[in-house]
Design a protein around this motif. Structure first.
Motif, PDB file in Angstrom:
ATOM      1  N   GLU A  27       0.919  -1.152   0.239  1.00  0.00           N
ATOM      2  CA  GLU A  27       0.061  -0.104  -0.034  1.00  0.00           C
ATOM      3  C   GLU A  27       0.808   1.206   0.113  1.00  0.00           C
ATOM      4  O   GLU A  27       0.235   2.486  -0.216  1.00  0.00           O
ATOM      5  N   TYR A  28       2.178   1.021   0.436  1.00  0.00           N
ATOM      6  CA  TYR A  28       2.956   2.401   0.528  1.00  0.00           C
ATOM      7  C   TYR A  28       3.952   2.378  -1.069  1.00  0.00           C
ATOM      8  O   TYR A  28       4.621   3.241  -0.991  1.00  0.00           O
ATOM      9  N   GLY A  29       3.688   1.808  -1.749  1.00  0.00           N
ATOM     10  CA  GLY A  29       4.135   1.651  -3.261  1.00  0.00           C
ATOM     11  C   GLY A  29       5.561   1.022  -3.183  1.00  0.00           C
ATOM     12  O   GLY A  29       6.212   1.162  -4.276  1.00  0.00           O
ATOM     13  N   LYS A  30       5.815   0.291  -2.148  1.00  0.00           N
ATOM     14  CA  LYS A  30       7.032  -0.352  -2.043  1.00  0.00           C
ATOM     15  C   LYS A  30       6.960  -1.966  -2.608  1.00  0.00           C
ATOM     16  O   LYS A  30       5.984  -2.427  -2.405  1.00  0.00           O
ATOM     17  N   LEU A  31       7.981  -2.290  -2.796  1.00  0.00           N
ATOM     18  CA  LEU A  31       7.924  -3.712  -3.376  1.00  0.00           C
ATOM     19  C   LEU A  31       8.167  -4.796  -2.307  1.00  0.00           C
ATOM     20  O   LEU A  31       9.018  -4.627  -1.580  1.00  0.00           O
ATOM     21  N   GLU A  32       7.139  -5.574  -2.218  1.00  0.00           N
ATOM     22  CA  GLU A  32       6.938  -6.753  -1.251  1.00  0.00           C
ATOM     23  C   GLU A  32       7.483  -8.091  -2.015  1.00  0.00           C
ATOM     24  O   GLU A  32       6.614  -8.515  -2.693  1.00  0.00           O
ATOM     25  N   ILE A  33       8.583  -8.626  -1.633  1.00  0.00           N
ATOM     26  CA  ILE A  33       8.822  -9.975  -1.979  1.00  0.00           C
ATOM     27  C   ILE A  33       8.281 -11.059  -1.471  1.00  0.00           C
ATOM     28  O   ILE A  33       8.636 -11.232  -0.275  1.00  0.00           O
ATOM     29  N   LEU A  34       7.617 -11.950  -2.290  1.00  0.00           N
ATOM     30  CA  LEU A  34       6.821 -12.919  -1.766  1.00  0.00           C
ATOM     31  C   LEU A  34       7.632 -14.371  -1.737  1.00  0.00           C
ATOM     32  O   LEU A  34       7.403 -15.198  -1.078  1.00  0.00           O
ATOM     33  N   ALA A 193      19.475  -0.695 -13.044  1.00  0.00           N
ATOM     34  CA  ALA A 193      19.319   0.684 -12.889  1.00  0.00           C
ATOM     35  C   ALA A 193      18.184   1.379 -12.069  1.00  0.00           C
ATOM     36  O   ALA A 193      17.916   1.897 -11.067  1.00  0.00           O
ATOM     37  N   ASP A 194      17.034   0.413 -12.506  1.00  0.00           N
ATOM     38  CA  ASP A 194      15.564   0.650 -11.945  1.00  0.00           C
ATOM     39  C   ASP A 194      15.582   0.519 -10.425  1.00  0.00           C
ATOM     40  O   ASP A 194      14.982   1.135  -9.362  1.00  0.00           O
ATOM     41  N   ALA A 195      16.433  -0.661  -9.942  1.00  0.00           N
ATOM     42  CA  ALA A 195      16.481  -1.011  -8.745  1.00  0.00           C
ATOM     43  C   ALA A 195      17.259  -0.221  -7.740  1.00  0.00           C
ATOM     44  O   ALA A 195      17.057  -0.048  -6.574  1.00  0.00           O
ATOM     45  N   VAL A 196      18.349   0.282  -8.306  1.00  0.00           N
ATOM     46  CA  VAL A 196      19.677   0.853  -7.415  1.00  0.00           C
ATOM     47  C   VAL A 196      19.861   2.557  -7.555  1.00  0.00           C
ATOM     48  O   VAL A 196      20.356   3.004  -6.685  1.00  0.00           O
ATOM     49  N   GLU A 359      16.127   0.726  -1.252  1.00  0.00           N
ATOM     50  CA  GLU A 359      15.450   1.713  -1.614  1.00  0.00           C
ATOM     51  C   GLU A 359      13.941   1.404  -2.000  1.00  0.00           C
ATOM     52  O   GLU A 359      13.015   1.934  -1.406  1.00  0.00           O
ATOM     53  N   HIS A 360      13.814   0.499  -2.945  1.00  0.00           N
ATOM     54  CA  HIS A 360      12.457   0.295  -3.688  1.00  0.00           C
ATOM     55  C   HIS A 360      11.622  -0.837  -3.123  1.00  0.00           C
ATOM     56  O   HIS A 360      10.391  -1.068  -2.861  1.00  0.00           O
ATOM     57  N   LEU A 361      12.486  -1.419  -1.809  1.00  0.00           N
ATOM     58  CA  LEU A 361      11.766  -2.800  -1.059  1.00  0.00           C
ATOM     59  C   LEU A 361      11.055  -2.188   0.002  1.00  0.00           C
ATOM     60  O   LEU A 361      11.565  -1.424   0.795  1.00  0.00           O
ATOM     61  N   ALA A 362      10.197  -3.178   0.515  1.00  0.00           N
ATOM     62  CA  ALA A 362       9.280  -2.969   1.588  1.00  0.00           C
ATOM     63  C   ALA A 362      10.277  -3.184   2.936  1.00  0.00           C
ATOM     64  O   ALA A 362      11.222  -3.955   2.825  1.00  0.00           O
ATOM     65  N   GLY A 379      14.779  -5.494 -10.209  1.00  0.00           N
ATOM     66  CA  GLY A 379      14.777  -4.406 -11.167  1.00  0.00           C
ATOM     67  C   GLY A 379      13.741  -5.299 -12.171  1.00  0.00           C
ATOM     68  O   GLY A 379      12.857  -4.537 -12.799  1.00  0.00           O
ATOM     69  N   LEU A 380      13.809  -6.365 -12.331  1.00  0.00           N
ATOM     70  CA  LEU A 380      12.828  -7.175 -13.222  1.00  0.00           C
ATOM     71  C   LEU A 380      11.346  -7.157 -12.748  1.00  0.00           C
ATOM     72  O   LEU A 380      10.583  -7.174 -13.548  1.00  0.00           O
ATOM     73  N   VAL A 381      11.310  -7.428 -11.438  1.00  0.00           N
ATOM     74  CA  VAL A 381      10.088  -7.490 -10.981  1.00  0.00           C
ATOM     75  C   VAL A 381       9.189  -6.214 -10.988  1.00  0.00           C
ATOM     76  O   VAL A 381       8.216  -6.029 -11.446  1.00  0.00           O
TER      77      VAL A 381
END
Length: 461
Positions: A27-34, A193-196, A359-362, A379-381
């Motif tokens: 819900e915060y726009g961060k990436l949650e790895i399942l 690049a998207d990830a870091v 930075e982009h991870l929950a 980045g691929l996710v």
């Protein structure tokens, strides 16, 4: 499949490891790895598939592990592509609009992109990405967002990424044969690049160096736009090979030495620091000086960084420091090598930091996933989320019902006939024949299904 959620899946087919990663945005726009699945990559060399069978097995292993960890079934994936066959070109193209009284829409930009996609490439090459950089409308330049503006002539400069068609098809074949659909291809340095990288760094000017096992990937950004990409066919594996040759030890030991005791800066180790390696099959153990080890590593890392720096200078001319204010960001497994940041700063004279995908991870993500090792997969996710957000669905565990209930009448009839004929071990005979008949039914269905898949693949080719 109404129980689908917005789940994204990335598959990083690397030279040393294959990673399948399942994630969703919270819900915060961060990436949650399942879930994450990792397998040793056996059929890939320098980012290119060279053994289809082994690559399929590694992909299936990584995918099965990710599915097991997450409780989700994977339908399709966004795959990262790298390898020495990748090159990038700059291209400018334009369209004349039939109705300049209407404002420019996304449709106009798509027509222009489709036009660039039809560019004639060298034999055996294929366009992977067409990335618009800056637009011109009726001669007015430096337009970043043309949508909503009036104009008769729409012109744009493009960064076009090109790769070998056969290598791309081989990757597609591996995915398809693993029982998954391919929903998108992304150049690995762009995914990393998207990830870091932060938006500020992309604006200021930054060079991302992703040091993988088989390749070192480069992506340069300036003013928020991708400016240059390159793939250098050397990575951590050549360092391991050098240690193996230089110290006369086996590859597994060389890799452990590199990870545990390796350093890119020989001055750090004292002459009397020695590590003992067990001998093979009862042979005497080997003693290796850590100073010699770091000299071997240093020589090869310097070579890799100098090649990357030559590529950076191609974009930034002789002094890229003035153009790339944010300097260099290092990521990938090779970025974990001790003192590599200091060595890169020393060679290039540019500010350097290690890039972590956190930075982009929950906030609740594990420390392992936040490692530079997983930057491309994260980045691929993220790319999969923007591309196609229904790549997996939750598995529902159902109670297995006894097979016997599903016996078709025809099978029962056959069982009875055989029972009368043989007239012994009635129950056992009944069961064994029932199973064999069921197997026959399954096999005939399977044969038909395999033929369908073969026809599909033949037509696809």
């Amino acid at each position: 499949m109404e129980n689908r959620e917005n789940i994204a899946v990335g598959l990083d087919i690397g030279t040393t490891k294959i990673v399948a990663m399942i994630g969703k945005k919270n819900e915060y726009g961060k990436l949650e790895i399942l879930g994450v699945g990792k397998a040793k990559s056996l059929g890939v060399a320098r980012g290119v598939v060279n053994n289809i069978t082994q690559t399929i097995q590694s992909i299936q292993q990584a995918v099965a592990e990710a599915e097991e960890n997450s409780g989700y079934k994977i339908n399709d994936v966004v795959v990262g592509i790298a390898g020495q066959h990748i090159r990038s070109i700059q291209h400018t193209d334009y369209i004349s609009r039939s109705n300049p009284e209407e404002v420019i829409s996304g449709k106009d930009i798509q027509i222009l992109i489709d036009q660039v996609n039809k560019l004639a490439m060298l034999p055996g090459e294929e366009i992977i990405h067409v990335l618009p950089q800056e637009f011109k409308i009726d001669g007015q330049s430096e337009i970043k967002e043309p949508i909503g503006m009036f104009g008769a002539r729409l012109e744009a400069s493009f960064h076009v990424v090109v790769g070998q068609a056969s290598s791309i098809r081989n990757v597609g074949r591996c995915i398809q044969s693993s029982g998954i659909e391919l929903s998108g291809l992304t150049l690995e340095p762009l995914a990393s690049a998207d990830a870091v990288l932060s938006q500020e760094e992309k604006e200021a000017g930054v060079a991302l160096i992703d040091i993988g096992g088989g390749t070192t990937d480069l992506a340069i950004f300036k003013d928020g736009i991708i400016r240059h990409t390159a793939v250098i066919p050397f990575g951590g594996n050549v360092i391991t090979d050098d240690i193996k040759e230089g110290c006369s030890i086996i590859e597994k030991q060389a890799d452990l030495l590199k990870v545990k005791f390796g350093s890119a800066w020989p001055g750090e180790n004292k002459d009397n620091e020695i590590v003992s390696i067990p001998g093979l099959r009862g042979r005497e153990p080997k003693e290796i000086s850590l100073k010699n080890l770091s000299k071997i590593i240093h020589a090869r890392v310097v070579e890799i960084i100098e090649q990357v720096f030559t590529e950076i200078k191609l974009y930034g001319h002789e002094d890229p420091r003035k153009k790339l204010i944010a300097g260099i960001v290092l990521t990938g497994g090779g970025a974990q090598l001790k003192h590599i940041k200091q060595l890169v700063e020393y060679i290039t004279g540019m500010d350097t930091r290690i890039g972590y995908p956190n930075e982009h991870l929950a906030g609740n993500s594990s420390e392992e996933i936040s490692s530079p090792l997983y930057a491309t997969a994260v980045g691929l996710v993220m790319n999969s989320i923007t591309n196609n957000t229904q790549s997996a669905y939750r598995l529902e565990v159902k109670q297995a019902e006894p097979t016997r209930n599903f016996a078709p009448p025809i099978v029962e009839q056959k069982v009875e006939t055989i029972q009368i004929e043989l007239e012994k071990d009635k129950e056992i005979q009944k069961d064994s024949d029932f199973i064999s008949t069921q197997d026959k039914i399954k096999k005939s269905f399977f044969d038909k299904y395999v033929d369908k898949i073969k026809d599909f693949l033949d037509n696809a080719e």
